[in-house]
Design a protein around this motif. Structure first.
Motif, PDB file in Angstrom:
ATOM      1  N   MET A  41       0.844  -1.204   0.000  1.00 55.55           N
ATOM      2  CA  MET A  41       0.000   0.000   0.000  1.00 55.55           C
ATOM      3  C   MET A  41       0.880   1.254   0.000  1.00 55.55           C
ATOM      4  N   ASN A  42       0.497   2.208  -0.809  1.00 64.10           N
ATOM      5  CA  ASN A  42       1.230   3.475  -0.881  1.00 64.10           C
ATOM      6  C   ASN A  42       0.736   4.393   0.227  1.00 64.10           C
ATOM      7  N   LYS A  43       1.553   4.522   1.297  1.00 68.07           N
ATOM      8  CA  LYS A  43       1.086   5.344   2.425  1.00 68.07           C
ATOM      9  C   LYS A  43       1.090   6.832   2.099  1.00 68.07           C
ATOM     10  N   LEU A  44       1.750   7.213   0.991  1.00 66.19           N
ATOM     11  CA  LEU A  44       1.738   8.622   0.592  1.00 66.19           C
ATOM     12  C   LEU A  44       0.429   8.996  -0.098  1.00 66.19           C
ATOM     13  N   ALA A  45      -0.299   7.996  -0.580  1.00 65.74           N
ATOM     14  CA  ALA A  45      -1.525   8.263  -1.343  1.00 65.74           C
ATOM     15  C   ALA A  45      -2.603   8.937  -0.498  1.00 65.74           C
ATOM     16  N   SER A  46      -2.495   8.807   0.824  1.00 69.03           N
ATOM     17  CA  SER A  46      -3.493   9.447   1.697  1.00 69.03           C
ATOM     18  C   SER A  46      -3.079  10.861   2.101  1.00 69.03           C
ATOM     19  N   LYS A  47      -1.881  11.270   1.673  1.00 67.79           N
ATOM     20  CA  LYS A  47      -1.356  12.579   2.080  1.00 67.79           C
ATOM     21  C   LYS A  47      -1.886  13.697   1.177  1.00 67.79           C
ATOM     22  N   LYS A  48      -1.991  14.875   1.777  1.00 65.19           N
ATOM     23  CA  LYS A  48      -2.482  16.048   1.045  1.00 65.19           C
ATOM     24  C   LYS A  48      -1.502  17.204   1.232  1.00 65.19           C
ATOM     25  N   VAL A  49      -1.128  17.815   0.116  1.00 68.22           N
ATOM     26  CA  VAL A  49      -0.196  18.942   0.157  1.00 68.22           C
ATOM     27  C   VAL A  49      -0.857  20.167  -0.474  1.00 68.22           C
ATOM     28  N   LEU A  50      -0.730  21.284   0.226  1.00 71.73           N
ATOM     29  CA  LEU A  50      -1.225  22.557  -0.291  1.00 71.73           C
ATOM     30  C   LEU A  50      -0.068  23.290  -0.975  1.00 71.73           C
ATOM     31  N   ILE A  51      -0.266  23.688  -2.221  1.00 71.70           N
ATOM     32  CA  ILE A  51       0.716  24.512  -2.934  1.00 71.70           C
ATOM     33  C   ILE A  51       0.151  25.925  -3.026  1.00 71.70           C
ATOM     34  N   VAL A  52       0.914  26.896  -2.516  1.00 66.80           N
ATOM     35  CA  VAL A  52       0.480  28.291  -2.542  1.00 66.80           C
ATOM     36  C   VAL A  52       1.296  29.055  -3.575  1.00 66.80           C
ATOM     37  N   VAL A  53       0.603  29.634  -4.562  1.00 70.55           N
ATOM     38  CA  VAL A  53       1.273  30.396  -5.617  1.00 70.55           C
ATOM     39  C   VAL A  53       0.844  31.861  -5.556  1.00 70.55           C
ATOM     40  N   THR A  54       1.593  32.699  -6.230  1.00 69.03           N
ATOM     41  CA  THR A  54       1.331  34.132  -6.252  1.00 69.03           C
ATOM     42  C   THR A  54       0.171  34.489  -7.186  1.00 69.03           C
ATOM     43  N   SER A  55      -0.450  35.644  -6.890  1.00 72.61           N
ATOM     44  CA  SER A  55      -1.437  36.226  -7.808  1.00 72.61           C
ATOM     45  C   SER A  55      -0.869  37.466  -8.500  1.00 72.61           C
ATOM     46  N   PHE A  56       0.366  37.808  -8.183  1.00 73.72           N
ATOM     47  CA  PHE A  56       0.971  39.063  -8.659  1.00 73.72           C
ATOM     48  C   PHE A  56       1.585  38.864 -10.046  1.00 73.72           C
ATOM     49  N   ASP A  57       1.213  39.724 -10.997  1.00 73.71           N
ATOM     50  CA  ASP A  57       1.641  39.465 -12.371  1.00 73.71           C
ATOM     51  C   ASP A  57       2.460  40.564 -13.043  1.00 73.71           C
ATOM     52  N   GLU A  58       2.604  41.729 -12.390  1.00 76.14           N
ATOM     53  CA  GLU A  58       3.366  42.790 -13.051  1.00 76.14           C
ATOM     54  C   GLU A  58       3.970  43.761 -12.037  1.00 76.14           C
ATOM     55  N   VAL A  59       5.267  44.051 -12.209  1.00 77.35           N
ATOM     56  CA  VAL A  59       5.921  45.073 -11.401  1.00 77.35           C
ATOM     57  C   VAL A  59       5.548  46.419 -12.037  1.00 77.35           C
ATOM     58  N   LYS A  60       4.659  47.143 -11.376  1.00 78.98           N
ATOM     59  CA  LYS A  60       4.089  48.353 -11.985  1.00 78.98           C
ATOM     60  C   LYS A  60       5.160  49.401 -12.324  1.00 78.98           C
ATOM     61  N   SER A  61       6.183  49.530 -11.493  1.00 76.63           N
ATOM     62  CA  SER A  61       7.191  50.570 -11.719  1.00 76.63           C
ATOM     63  C   SER A  61       8.029  50.323 -12.969  1.00 76.63           C
ATOM     64  N   THR A  62       8.111  49.057 -13.393  1.00 79.39           N
ATOM     65  CA  THR A  62       8.943  48.717 -14.560  1.00 79.39           C
ATOM     66  C   THR A  62       8.127  48.176 -15.727  1.00 79.39           C
ATOM     67  N   ALA A 116      -3.561  31.792 -11.993  1.00 72.67           N
ATOM     68  CA  ALA A 116      -2.308  32.196 -11.354  1.00 72.67           C
ATOM     69  C   ALA A 116      -1.287  32.534 -12.436  1.00 72.67           C
ATOM     70  N   PRO A 117      -0.683  33.717 -12.378  1.00 72.54           N
ATOM     71  CA  PRO A 117       0.258  34.112 -13.428  1.00 72.54           C
ATOM     72  C   PRO A 117       1.557  33.322 -13.393  1.00 72.54           C
ATOM     73  N   ILE A 118       2.058  33.027 -14.575  1.00 69.85           N
ATOM     74  CA  ILE A 118       3.362  32.379 -14.744  1.00 69.85           C
ATOM     75  C   ILE A 118       4.327  33.435 -15.266  1.00 69.85           C
ATOM     76  N   ASP A 119       5.505  33.513 -14.681  1.00 71.04           N
ATOM     77  CA  ASP A 119       6.522  34.438 -15.186  1.00 71.04           C
ATOM     78  C   ASP A 119       6.828  34.051 -16.634  1.00 71.04           C
ATOM     79  N   PRO A 120       6.569  34.949 -17.607  1.00 66.71           N
ATOM     80  CA  PRO A 120       6.772  34.566 -19.011  1.00 66.71           C
ATOM     81  C   PRO A 120       8.213  34.181 -19.330  1.00 66.71           C
ATOM     82  N   LYS A 121       9.160  34.768 -18.590  1.00 67.15           N
ATOM     83  CA  LYS A 121      10.570  34.445 -18.827  1.00 67.15           C
ATOM     84  C   LYS A 121      10.860  32.977 -18.493  1.00 67.15           C
TER      85      LYS A 121
END
Length: 234
Positions: free
Chosen positions: A1-22, A57-62
Motif C-alpha cells: 500500500m502506498n502510504k503517501l496516497a493518503s497525504k495532502k499537500v497545499l501549494i500556494v502560488v502568487t497572484s501578482f503578475d506585473e511590477v508596476k514601476s517597470t 495564477a500568473p506564470i513568469d513569461p521568462k
C-alpha cells in the motif's frame, strides 16, 4: 500500500503578475511549480493549489522560455489538466492548515510582492509550522516568511537555517529591479541564519519542519524533502 496516497499537500502560488514601476511581467517561476507538482502527484499525493486571489495564477513569461525548460516544464505545457489547475486556483481564504499534511510555496519574483504582507498566508505558514507539518519554500518564495512570527512573537525564521535566492544570483541575473527587497538581506535582518550553496546549483536546508531551497535548481530536492518528511509520519 502506498502510504503517501493518503497525504495532502497545499501549494500556494502568487497572484501578482506585473511590477508596476517597470512594467515587467512576473508570476510563478514555472519550473519551481512543475517539478514539485509532478514529484508529489506521481507519488499519489493529493495536491491543492491556492493563491491570494484565486482563479488564474500568473506564470513568469521568462520562465517559459526554451533556455529555462526542463522535463517537468515540458510535461506541464503538454498537460492540459495541470494547466487548468493553475488557471483555477482556490482562494487562500478557502483553505485551512488542518486539512493538509504539508504546504509548499514555489518562487518567482511574484511571491515577493503579494505574499509577505498577506495575512492569510502569514497565518497559514504559522499554523502549519506550529502543527509540526512540513513548511517548504523555494527560491524567492521564502519572502513569504518575512512577517511570520512564532508563538512568542519573534520572527519565525530567527535563529533558523534558511536558504533562498542569493544576492549574487539576483545581481548576476540583473533582476534587482524586479524585487521589492533583496531576499538574502531580508532573511538576515529577520535573524535567520542565511545559508547558501554555489550560485545556480541545488541547495536545500531543513531547520526542523521548515524546508527552504536556494534557486530553481533546488525545487526537486525541496520536493524530495517534503516527500521524505511525509513518509516518516505515520
Amino acid at each position: 500500500m502506498n502510504k503517501l496516497a493518503s497525504k495532502k499537500v497545499l501549494i500556494v502560488v502568487t497572484s501578482f503578475d506585473e511590477v508596476k514601476s517597470t512594467g515587467i511581467k512576473t508570476g510563478t517561476w514555472i519550473e519551481e511549480f512543475a517539478t514539485p507538482y509532478y514529484l508529489l502527484t506521481d507519488k499519489g499525493i493529493e495536491v491543492t493549489i491556492a493563491s491570494p486571489n484565486g482563479g488564474k495564477a500568473p506564470i513568469d513569461p521568462k520562465s517559459a522560455k526554451p533556455e529555462f525548460s526542463t522535463a517537468a516544464v515540458k510535461r506541464f505545457y503538454s498537460d492540459k489538466v495541470a494547466q487548468k489547475r493553475l488557471d483555477q486556483t482556490v482562494k487562500l481564504n478557502e483553505v485551512h492548515a488542518k486539512d493538509y499534511d504539508a504546504v509548499f510555496y514555489p518562487g518567482g519574483h511574484g511571491p515577493m510582492w503579494d505574499l509577505p504582507e498577506n495575512p492569510l498566508s502569514i497565518h497559514l505558514i504559522a499554523s502549519f509550522y506550529e502543527a509540526g507539518k512540513p513548511v517548504a519554500l523555494v527560491c524567492h518564495a521564502p519572502a513569504a516568511l518575512k512577517n511570520v512570527k512564532d508563538k512568542s512573537g519573534e520572527p519565525l525564521i530567527k535563529g533558523k537555517q534558511v536558504a533562498g535566492y542569493s544576492n549574487s544570483e539576483e545581481t548576476a541575473g540583473q533582476t534587482t529591479a524586479e524585487t521589492p527587497f533583496l531576499l538574502e538581506d531580508m532573511l538576515k535582518e529577520k535573524g535567520a541564519n542565511y545559508v547558501k550553496g554555489e550560485d545556480w546549483h541545488p541547495f536545500v536546508v531543513a531547520s526542523g519542519n521548515l524546508i527552504t531551497g536556494q534557486n530553481p535548481a533546488s525545487a526537486e530536492a525541496v520536493a524530495e524533502k517534503i516527500i521524505a518528511a511525509l513518509a516518516d509520519k505515520r
